[in-house]
Structure formats: C-alpha cells, structure tokens
Design a protein around this motif. Structure first.
Motif, PDB file in Angstrom:
ATOM      1  N   ARG A 144       0.832  -1.204   0.000  1.00  0.00           N
ATOM      2  CA  ARG A 144       0.000   0.000   0.000  1.00  0.00           C
ATOM      3  C   ARG A 144       0.866   1.254   0.000  1.00  0.00           C
ATOM      4  N   GLU A 145       0.527   2.199  -0.882  1.00  0.00           N
ATOM      5  CA  GLU A 145       1.131   3.517  -0.899  1.00  0.00           C
ATOM      6  C   GLU A 145       0.001   4.539  -0.915  1.00  0.00           C
ATOM      7  N   SER A 146       0.168   5.611  -0.152  1.00  0.00           N
ATOM      8  CA  SER A 146      -0.910   6.587  -0.057  1.00  0.00           C
ATOM      9  C   SER A 146      -0.327   7.959   0.248  1.00  0.00           C
ATOM     10  N   ILE A 147      -1.163   8.967   0.032  1.00  0.00           N
ATOM     11  CA  ILE A 147      -0.821  10.329   0.421  1.00  0.00           C
ATOM     12  C   ILE A 147      -1.959  10.878   1.260  1.00  0.00           C
ATOM     13  N   GLU A 148      -1.613  11.600   2.303  1.00  0.00           N
ATOM     14  CA  GLU A 148      -2.601  12.264   3.146  1.00  0.00           C
ATOM     15  C   GLU A 148      -2.208  13.726   3.277  1.00  0.00           C
ATOM     16  N   VAL A 149      -3.156  14.616   2.999  1.00  0.00           N
ATOM     17  CA  VAL A 149      -2.932  16.042   3.194  1.00  0.00           C
ATOM     18  C   VAL A 149      -3.817  16.515   4.341  1.00  0.00           C
ATOM     19  N   ARG A 150      -3.333  17.486   5.089  1.00  0.00           N
ATOM     20  CA  ARG A 150      -4.017  17.970   6.282  1.00  0.00           C
ATOM     21  C   ARG A 150      -4.301  19.454   6.118  1.00  0.00           C
ATOM     22  N   ALA A 151      -5.567  19.811   6.220  1.00  0.00           N
ATOM     23  CA  ALA A 151      -5.987  21.178   5.906  1.00  0.00           C
ATOM     24  C   ALA A 151      -6.712  21.823   7.075  1.00  0.00           C
ATOM     25  N   LEU A 152      -6.329  23.044   7.405  1.00  0.00           N
ATOM     26  CA  LEU A 152      -7.144  23.920   8.221  1.00  0.00           C
ATOM     27  C   LEU A 152      -8.196  24.547   7.319  1.00  0.00           C
ATOM     28  N   VAL A 153      -9.454  24.410   7.694  1.00  0.00           N
ATOM     29  CA  VAL A 153     -10.564  24.904   6.881  1.00  0.00           C
ATOM     30  C   VAL A 153     -11.352  25.898   7.726  1.00  0.00           C
ATOM     31  N   PHE A 154     -11.513  27.115   7.198  1.00  0.00           N
ATOM     32  CA  PHE A 154     -12.103  28.190   7.985  1.00  0.00           C
ATOM     33  C   PHE A 154     -13.392  28.693   7.352  1.00  0.00           C
ATOM     34  N   THR A 155     -14.366  28.962   8.209  1.00  0.00           N
ATOM     35  CA  THR A 155     -15.573  29.696   7.838  1.00  0.00           C
ATOM     36  C   THR A 155     -15.571  30.987   8.649  1.00  0.00           C
ATOM     37  N   TYR A 156     -15.621  32.112   7.978  1.00  0.00           N
ATOM     38  CA  TYR A 156     -15.506  33.387   8.674  1.00  0.00           C
ATOM     39  C   TYR A 156     -16.729  33.674   9.561  1.00  0.00           C
ATOM     40  N   GLU A 157     -16.500  34.423  10.602  1.00  0.00           N
ATOM     41  CA  GLU A 157     -17.558  34.789  11.536  1.00  0.00           C
ATOM     42  C   GLU A 157     -18.719  35.425  10.786  1.00  0.00           C
ATOM     43  N   GLY A 158     -19.940  34.975  11.090  1.00  0.00           N
ATOM     44  CA  GLY A 158     -21.121  35.550  10.477  1.00  0.00           C
ATOM     45  C   GLY A 158     -21.615  34.811   9.264  1.00  0.00           C
ATOM     46  N   ASP A 159     -20.767  33.896   8.683  1.00  0.00           N
ATOM     47  CA  ASP A 159     -21.206  33.113   7.538  1.00  0.00           C
ATOM     48  C   ASP A 159     -22.168  32.037   8.010  1.00  0.00           C
ATOM     49  N   ASP A 160     -23.265  31.851   7.286  1.00  0.00           N
ATOM     50  CA  ASP A 160     -24.230  30.802   7.620  1.00  0.00           C
ATOM     51  C   ASP A 160     -23.799  29.527   6.930  1.00  0.00           C
ATOM     52  N   ALA A 161     -22.849  28.789   7.585  1.00  0.00           N
ATOM     53  CA  ALA A 161     -22.246  27.608   6.947  1.00  0.00           C
ATOM     54  C   ALA A 161     -23.179  26.423   6.946  1.00  0.00           C
ATOM     55  N   LEU A 162     -24.058  26.330   7.925  1.00  0.00           N
ATOM     56  CA  LEU A 162     -24.937  25.168   8.025  1.00  0.00           C
ATOM     57  C   LEU A 162     -26.341  25.567   7.580  1.00  0.00           C
TER      58      LEU A 162
END
Length: 294
Positions: free
Chosen positions: A276-294
């Motif tokens: 098995r060979e794989s790559i994993e990337v790790r991301a900080l994901v931001f939603t700005y204050e006041g955005d209706d993300a849900l």
C-alpha cells in the motif's frame, strides 16, 4: 463493481497506565541532548491489541457517510499528478486540486490552509534508524494505532504557528481540520484505512498525548478500547477515490467533531499484491464569523 466485503480485524489501542495520572502520555520525535542522557526515553505510551472487531465495507453505500454525521466521507476525485515522488507536483498540482475539492464538497469554506502532507508506504524502512519529521519526502509506514491527528490545543497551536496574524480573526468563526487520504497505487489490497463512526465515541475514550518535535510541539488523541465503536473501510480503494476525515470541528452543533482511524491487515492478501502507498494532506478549513455555513 465489487460486492461489499466486511472484515474481522484486531486493532491496536492505548493501554491505560496508572503512570498517566502523574506523567502525561508523550512521544519524542527529536533526540534530546545528543542522545546521551542516561534516563532518556522516547515515549511512555503502551499499546495493546483489542478484541476482534467487525470492519464494515462501505462499497455500494458510500453516499450514506458524511463529515458532519460520521466524521468521514468518500468522493471520486481523479488527479493530474503524474509522480507523487516529485515534491513540486504535490505542492503545485495536488494541493490546488485538493483545495478545489474542499471548496466544492464541504459547506461554508472561506479559506483553506494546508499545513502538512505525508506519503506512506507499507515497505520496511531499510537503512533508516530515525524519522525526520521535517522531511516531507521521507515516507512513513502506515499508522497502526487508533488515533485522531489533532487535539483542540494542537489546533490552536497550528493556527498560532502558521497563521499568527489571522488567528484571532479566524478563531471567531468556524475552524475545522480535514484530512484527505488517497491511494497512490491502482488499488489497495492490504493495510487499508478504517474509520470509526464518531457517534460511537465518547470523550472519555480518548487520551491526549504530546508529540514533541525539534521545531514544533503538538498533540493527538489515542483511543482506549470500547465495545461501542463501529468501524468502516472502503474495500479495494482506488487511486481516483479519496476519503475525507475530520480531525476537529469547533461547531458545537454537528454530531461528528473528529474521526478515529487506523490501518489494518486484511485476513487474505493476494500473493501479487502491491504494498500500500498513499498520500494524506491535512488542511485547516475556515468559515468566517457571520457566515451561515450550516
């Protein structure tokens, strides 16, 4: 299309020690004092094999799983990277591809910051006595202990380290860490990744451990055994199939705030199976204050 194939496997968990009541669990990834301290130890972690557990195959049911519900999700996502052994291709082709994926498939994405990526191979580290955590092209073995990559304190540390001028602003909104995992061989036939339904995990199941490196100190969670866990994997995952795993979510209203995961061994491995060979990337994901993300 292959039919679903559930597995039976033994996973590796943290074994709780009375020592941890006085000494915080830790792993040392950098040598202290040139390696000559008489009582120096690199970890106080003790692991154990759990009971045999069912690992449920998601094949034919991939769309039933979601980041905010179970803590993991699956997407078909081809890549234009020709060689994952070339750093420039990963940074200039692959990471932009993954940012587009996150912006398309995850709700409320205002900003993405990739703070880490790693290649893993199920090939013994011949000739190497130590891992250089700062060398991204030095491949790692598959992770074989049940864990979550980041604790809340580690998330804050990452933000202060990588985005110091924006951190206070970003912390007023929604903060997530999402990992994206992909095979970089045609198909995975051994050591696939397995994911635990976040709704079956209690905070008391998790133990924070410090990760001490030369240039950065972080922390992750290891899990104690539990008979509540429900485990899943994608059998024969292909290079054009990616898994999204949530490591942290500051939103108090979602069911899944993190995803326990680990690799495991298939009971039967074809004689001609590629490691098995794989790559994993790790991301900080931001939603700005006041955005209706849900």
């Amino acid at each position: 299309m292959h039919q679903p194939h559930d597995e039976q496997a033994v996973l590796n968990y943290l074994s709780w020690q009375k020592l941890y009541e006085e000494e915080k669990p830790f792993q040392l990834f950098s040598v202290v004092g040139g390696g000559h301290l008489p009582d120096q130890k690199t970890t106080n972690l003790i692991f154990m094999e759990g009971e045999i557990e069912s690992i449920h195959d998601v094949r034919t049911k991939e769309k039933q799983y979601a980041l905010n519900k179970q803590g993991f999700a699956f997407r078909n996502q081809p890549t234009h990277v020709g060689d994952f052994g070339v750093r420039d291709e990963i940074e200039n082709v692959y990471l932009p591809e993954m940012e587009r994926l996150l912006r398309r498939e995850v709700e409320g994405v205002d900003q993405v910051y990739f703070f880490d990526w790693r290649i893993r191979k199920n090939v013994e580290l011949t000739g190497r006595t130590a891992i250089d955590a700062n060398d991204k092209m030095q491949y790692l073995l598959p992770a074989k202990h049940v864990h979550i990559d980041q604790t809340p304190s580690a998330v804050l540390g990452r933000m202060r380290l990588h985005l110091p001028e924006q951190a206070d602003f970003l912390l007023r909104g929604r903060v997530r860490i999402i990992n994206i995992w992909r095979p970089i061989i045609d198909v995975v036939e051994d050591q696939p990744l397995t994911f635990c339904d976040a709704r079956t995990v209690e905070p008391s199941d998790l133990v924070e451990a410090d990760h001490v490196r030369k240039h950065y100190n972080g922390s992750n969670f290891y899990a104690k055994p539990s008979n509540r866990y429900r485990w899943y994997y994608m059998n024969r995952q292909r290079k054009d199939e990616v898994t999204l795993l949530k490591m942290f979510d500051s939103d108090p209203n979602v069911e899944a705030k993190y995803c326990l995961h680990t690799s495991f061994a298939h009971k039967v491995v074809p004689d001609n199976a590629k490691p098995r060979e794989s790559i994993e990337v790790r991301a900080l994901v931001f939603t700005y204050e006041g955005d209706d993300a849900l």
